[in-house]
Design a protein around this motif. Structure first.
Motif, PDB file in Angstrom:
ATOM      1  N   PRO A   1      52.080 -15.565  50.783  1.00  0.00           N
ATOM      2  CA  PRO A   1      52.243 -15.350  49.408  1.00  0.00           C
ATOM      3  C   PRO A   1      50.893 -14.659  49.023  1.00  0.00           C
ATOM      4  O   PRO A   1      49.575 -15.056  49.250  1.00  0.00           O
ATOM      5  N   ALA A   2      51.236 -13.449  48.459  1.00  0.00           N
ATOM      6  CA  ALA A   2      49.916 -12.488  48.076  1.00  0.00           C
ATOM      7  C   ALA A   2      50.071 -11.937  46.438  1.00  0.00           C
ATOM      8  O   ALA A   2      51.211 -11.989  46.279  1.00  0.00           O
ATOM      9  N   MET A   3      48.950 -11.839  46.071  1.00  0.00           N
ATOM     10  CA  MET A   3      48.671 -11.171  44.916  1.00  0.00           C
ATOM     11  C   MET A   3      47.812 -10.019  44.599  1.00  0.00           C
ATOM     12  O   MET A   3      46.767 -10.358  45.410  1.00  0.00           O
ATOM     13  N   LEU A   4      48.172  -8.770  44.188  1.00  0.00           N
ATOM     14  CA  LEU A   4      47.346  -7.835  44.048  1.00  0.00           C
ATOM     15  C   LEU A   4      46.877  -7.538  42.578  1.00  0.00           C
ATOM     16  O   LEU A   4      47.712  -7.267  41.742  1.00  0.00           O
ATOM     17  N   PHE A   5      45.375  -7.592  42.336  1.00  0.00           N
ATOM     18  CA  PHE A   5      45.045  -7.000  41.208  1.00  0.00           C
ATOM     19  C   PHE A   5      44.447  -5.615  41.258  1.00  0.00           C
ATOM     20  O   PHE A   5      43.473  -5.231  41.952  1.00  0.00           O
ATOM     21  N   PHE A   6      45.314  -4.879  40.689  1.00  0.00           N
ATOM     22  CA  PHE A   6      45.229  -3.260  41.064  1.00  0.00           C
ATOM     23  C   PHE A   6      44.538  -2.759  39.567  1.00  0.00           C
ATOM     24  O   PHE A   6      45.162  -2.765  38.434  1.00  0.00           O
ATOM     25  N   PRO A   7      43.599  -1.849  39.592  1.00  0.00           N
ATOM     26  CA  PRO A   7      42.931  -1.381  38.508  1.00  0.00           C
ATOM     27  C   PRO A   7      43.779   0.013  38.041  1.00  0.00           C
ATOM     28  O   PRO A   7      44.124   1.063  38.694  1.00  0.00           O
ATOM     29  N   LEU A   8      44.364  -0.361  37.074  1.00  0.00           N
ATOM     30  CA  LEU A   8      45.476   0.788  36.351  1.00  0.00           C
ATOM     31  C   LEU A   8      45.768   0.456  35.061  1.00  0.00           C
ATOM     32  O   LEU A   8      45.993  -0.701  34.729  1.00  0.00           O
ATOM     33  N   ARG A   9      45.442   1.722  34.332  1.00  0.00           N
ATOM     34  CA  ARG A   9      45.880   1.851  32.919  1.00  0.00           C
ATOM     35  C   ARG A   9      46.797   2.817  32.676  1.00  0.00           C
ATOM     36  O   ARG A   9      46.118   4.164  32.727  1.00  0.00           O
ATOM     37  N   ARG A  10      48.214   2.861  32.688  1.00  0.00           N
ATOM     38  CA  ARG A  10      49.062   3.941  32.786  1.00  0.00           C
ATOM     39  C   ARG A  10      48.842   4.936  31.880  1.00  0.00           C
ATOM     40  O   ARG A  10      49.138   6.291  31.711  1.00  0.00           O
ATOM     41  N   SER A  11      48.362   4.677  30.437  1.00  0.00           N
ATOM     42  CA  SER A  11      48.368   5.608  29.440  1.00  0.00           C
ATOM     43  C   SER A  11      46.872   6.469  29.479  1.00  0.00           C
ATOM     44  O   SER A  11      46.611   7.389  28.805  1.00  0.00           O
ATOM     45  N   SER A  12      45.981   6.012  30.597  1.00  0.00           N
ATOM     46  CA  SER A  12      44.567   6.819  30.570  1.00  0.00           C
ATOM     47  C   SER A  12      44.728   7.840  31.764  1.00  0.00           C
ATOM     48  O   SER A  12      45.084   7.469  32.658  1.00  0.00           O
ATOM     49  N   SER A  13      44.089   8.814  31.266  1.00  0.00           N
ATOM     50  CA  SER A  13      44.079  10.016  32.396  1.00  0.00           C
ATOM     51  C   SER A  13      42.909   9.637  33.318  1.00  0.00           C
ATOM     52  O   SER A  13      43.000  10.172  34.529  1.00  0.00           O
TER      53      SER A  13
END
Length: 330
Positions: free
Chosen positions: A225-237
């Motif tokens: 069981p794994a969870m990834l906390f991924f730094p991403l904001r799709r609307s930002s270049s």
């Protein structure tokens, strides 16, 4: 078996990580959790966040870098000693020695031995090939058969032969770079007593991995069981690089993708706007039988072009990572 939370580090991912740890520890303060981060700096930040800012005990909260997790798995059995870890200075001296000895590929570099920065630059290139898990024999065959275009095939061939010589020395003398441990640890993932104890393995904060780290991550996320906390904001270049990595390597692995605990709404596949799901939100994956859930993934797409792009990337992943014949994919 992988759930993903996306958002900026502060406050979204930090709040989501705190919430996940609190949820897992609510009923049993000694429930073991592993939090895997890409750097020692981020490991310190996670410990400070949980222990100082949130005032939570770190009992059975194991904050590890990729390297530390690999070492933990390799040391569990103790069947044979670990390979000797070497640094860049050693590698530069090794390359100079191999060229002086006249190993295959040395001729292209022998006349440049006095050039300033040669060995540092040469090792940086060989290191990139090692981290990408490039098989020099396969690439040499492609060059010989004319299937790989290059402006200087002789120089490329020499570099690949030197790369092969380094790998041979590693095998003979049991040498390794720190990143090589990820590949060695992959064989221990399934039987690891440490990982089997963990209620959850949380990967926090990476937005780029080399091939060995990516394969190691996939092995753990596919078995536990794994969870990834991924730094991403799709609307930002500013997150464009992270988004490319996410779409290429992560999106197809996840059974659930949610946003962090932010009030920002997002556009769903139907074009309507709604609150983003949290990691604990019920989804279709929860209704599937475990064997089916382990073999399926749900990919969200906006419009026909995104659907085609997601399908094409998944086809490439199956071909490149799992060796499927394109004609076997329906």
């Amino acid at each position: 078996m992988l759930s993903v939370v996306t958002g900026p580090f502060h406050p979204d991912l930090e709040n989501a990580l705190v919430s996940e740890v609190h949820s897992l520890k609510r009923d049993d303060p000694l429930r073991p959790i592993a939090i895997v981060v890409p750097s020692h700096q981020l490991a310190r930040r996670v410990k400070w966040l949980l222990a100082v800012e949130q005032g939570r005990a770190l009992l059975e909260v194991h904050v590890l870098t990729f390297h530390q997790l690999a070492l933990t798995l390799l040391r569990e059995t103790g069947e044979k000693p670990l390979p000797a870890l070497v640094n860049g200075f050693f590698r530069e001296k090794l390359l100079r020695y191999l060229v002086d000895r006249g190993v295959p590929g040395a001729d292209a570099f022998r006349d440049r031995r006095g050039m300033q920065g040669l060995w540092t630059g040469l090792w940086a290139t060989v290191q990139d090939l090692k981290e990408a898990r490039v098989d020099p024999s396969a690439v040499l065959q492609a060059v010989d058969e004319g299937r790989l275009r290059t402006d200087d095939p002789a120089r490329l061939t020499a570099l690949l032969r030197l790369h092969a010589a380094v790998l041979e020395v590693d095998r003979a003398l049991r040498l390794a770079d720190p990143d090589d441990l990820d590949a060695l640890a992959m064989d221990r993932v399934t039987d690891s007593a440490f990982l089997q104890r963990m209620a959850r393995v949380c990967y926090y904060g990476f937005y780029d991995l080399n091939q060995g780290q990516l394969d190691f991550f996939k092995a753990v996320a596919g078995a536990y069981p794994a969870m990834l906390f991924f730094p991403l904001r799709r609307s930002s270049s500013a997150y464009r690089f992270a988004q490319r990595f996410f779409e290429t390597y992560i999106q197809g692995l996840a059974i659930r993708v949610g946003a962090g605990p932010s009030p920002v709404a997002f556009a769903g596949a139907t074009g309507t706007r709604s609150a983003p799901p949290t990691p604990t939100t019920s989804s279709l994956a929860d209704e599937m039988a475990p064997p089916v859930r382990g073999a399926c993934c749900i990919v969200s797409a906006v419009g026909v072009e995104d659907e085609v792009s997601a399908a094409a990337k998944e086809i490439l992943r199956l071909i490149e990572d799992h060796g499927y014949d394109p004609m076997e994919i329906g």
